[in-house]
Design a protein around this motif. Structure first.
Motif, PDB file in Angstrom:
ATOM      1  N   ASP A 190       0.844  -1.193   0.000  1.00 50.95           N
ATOM      2  CA  ASP A 190       0.000   0.000   0.000  1.00 50.95           C
ATOM      3  C   ASP A 190       0.880   1.244   0.000  1.00 50.95           C
ATOM      4  OD1 ASP A 190      -2.478   1.414   2.300  1.00 50.95           O
ATOM      5  OD2 ASP A 190      -1.869   1.964   0.279  1.00 50.95           O
ATOM      6  N   LYS A 191       0.818   2.028  -1.078  1.00 46.22           N
ATOM      7  CA  LYS A 191       1.673   3.201  -1.209  1.00 46.22           C
ATOM      8  C   LYS A 191       0.938   4.505  -0.918  1.00 46.22           C
ATOM      9  CE  LYS A 191       5.335   0.926  -2.659  1.00 46.22           C
ATOM     10  NZ  LYS A 191       6.572   0.850  -1.877  1.00 46.22           N
ATOM     11  N   SER A 192      -0.349   4.455  -0.592  1.00 49.14           N
ATOM     12  CA  SER A 192      -1.107   5.689  -0.432  1.00 49.14           C
ATOM     13  C   SER A 192      -0.543   6.576   0.672  1.00 49.14           C
ATOM     14  CB  SER A 192      -2.575   5.367  -0.144  1.00 49.14           C
ATOM     15  OG  SER A 192      -2.710   4.650   1.069  1.00 49.14           O
ATOM     16  N   GLU A 193       0.083   5.968   1.671  1.00 56.62           N
ATOM     17  CA  GLU A 193       0.633   6.755   2.768  1.00 56.62           C
ATOM     18  C   GLU A 193       1.773   7.659   2.318  1.00 56.62           C
ATOM     19  OE1 GLU A 193       3.046   4.460   5.650  1.00 56.62           O
ATOM     20  OE2 GLU A 193       2.644   2.750   4.332  1.00 56.62           O
ATOM     21  N   SER A 235       1.711   9.394  -0.489  1.00 52.79           N
ATOM     22  CA  SER A 235       1.195  10.338  -1.484  1.00 52.79           C
ATOM     23  C   SER A 235       1.456  11.791  -1.107  1.00 52.79           C
ATOM     24  CB  SER A 235      -0.309  10.118  -1.680  1.00 52.79           C
ATOM     25  OG  SER A 235      -1.017  10.354  -0.463  1.00 52.79           O
TER      26      SER A 235
END
Length: 308
Positions: free
Chosen positions: A6-9, A11
């Motif tokens: 999960d790369k959303s953190e 962004s």
């Protein structure tokens, strides 16, 4: 060792980097499963083996160091202490520095290849001292940010006490952002939204809750705690000086001029550790957020002293 996808953190990093005129480093979340089934989580920034490990304070998480990491422009490891961020909560709610240090040591054994320049803020600072005392092979130098043993931070400012004594779950993150702003925390709304996003999670029932265990323990802890009461001693007070006395590597204390460490506290630190450096910075307690460039410059200078 697993790496979460999960790369959303991450962004938020490009805008932060642009504001600082810094490049955007590679970043990934690390997960390590411990023998008891709990997980230690952390963030690895940059290419190459990390030489700097960052430890946050109580109620924060590894992302509190993001702007400092951007200013450093070095490979860095930032670890979520137990009960914070994406690291597991402890069923016994035991979050003393020595207990936390054991998990950090396991993470460093797994994720690093050389002794680290360990930088710890508040609770992370005394965790760093406990780590350096117990596992000197893992620590090349220690920087303690705005904490000394004996300072009782558990009561905190009245507004902070009231904030954490309130609800621990919310219908939306906007509701929590509004509450934080109403209490005067977080600065601009965009900054508050970022902080709330990175320090909360959505439960299976759809409610938003704090990631850190401390928020869920706060109401009962704050209600029971009376500053100065021997029945509620600070964990930092009972072990911190003993740990620091055993640290054989160079030590620097960063005192935030608008933080928790007073001039008298800094003098006591220097008296007990006469070879330690004491540096004052114009910052609040969370120096990594309010003076990231200055803190990064100090960390960089200490790294350079090791020829790195």
């Amino acid at each position: 060792m697993d790496v979460a996808i999960d790369k959303s953190e991450f962004s938020y990093l490009p805008a932060q980097a642009e504001a600082m005129g810094a490049p955007v480093p590679s970043a990934e979340r690390m997960l390590l499963t411990l023998p008891d089934g709990r997980q230690v989580s952390g963030l690895r920034f940059g290419d190459g083996a990390p030489r700097i490990t960052l430890l946050h304070g109580a109620g924060l998480n590894a992302h509190t160091w993001d702007t400092t990491v951007l200013a450093l422009r070095q490979p860095v490891l930032s670890i979520d202490l137990a009960g914070h961020g994406d690291s597991s909560w402890r069923s016994d709610a035991e979050y003393s520095p020595r207990t936390l240090a054991a998990d950090v040591a396991a993470a460093l054994d797994a994720w690093t290849t050389e002794p680290q320049l360990v930088v710890g803020q508040s609770l992370g600072g005394l965790t760093g001292a406990a780590l350096a005392a117990a596992r000197p092979d893992l620590v090349a130098e220690l920087v303690v940010v705005d904490i000394t043993p004996g300072i009782d931070t558990s009561a905190g400012p009245a507004a902070l006490r009231e904030f954490y004594a309130g609800p621990t779950d919310f219908a939306t993150r906007d509701e929590l952002v509004d509450r934080a702003i109403a209490f005067g925390f977080g600065g601009a709304r965009a900054d508050t939204e970022r902080g709330v996003f990175l320090n909360t999670r959505r439960r299976e029932d759809g409610r938003i809750e704090w990631k850190h265990h401390f928020a869920h323990l706060a109401a009962q802890t704050l209600a029971a705690h009376h500053p100065g009461d021997d029945a509620a001693p600070s964990a930092l007070h009972t072990t911190g000086w003993d740990d620091l006395a055993q640290v054989a590597v160079p030590v620097t204390l960063v005192r935030a001029t608008a933080g928790f460490v007073t001039a008298a506290d800094a003098e006591e630190f220097a008296r007990r550790l006469p070879e330690a450096r004491v540096v004052a910075m114009q910052a609040t307690h969370n120096v990594q957020e309010t003076a990231p460039a200055e803190l990064a410059a100090l960390i960089g200078s200490r790294l350079a002293s090791h020829g790195l």
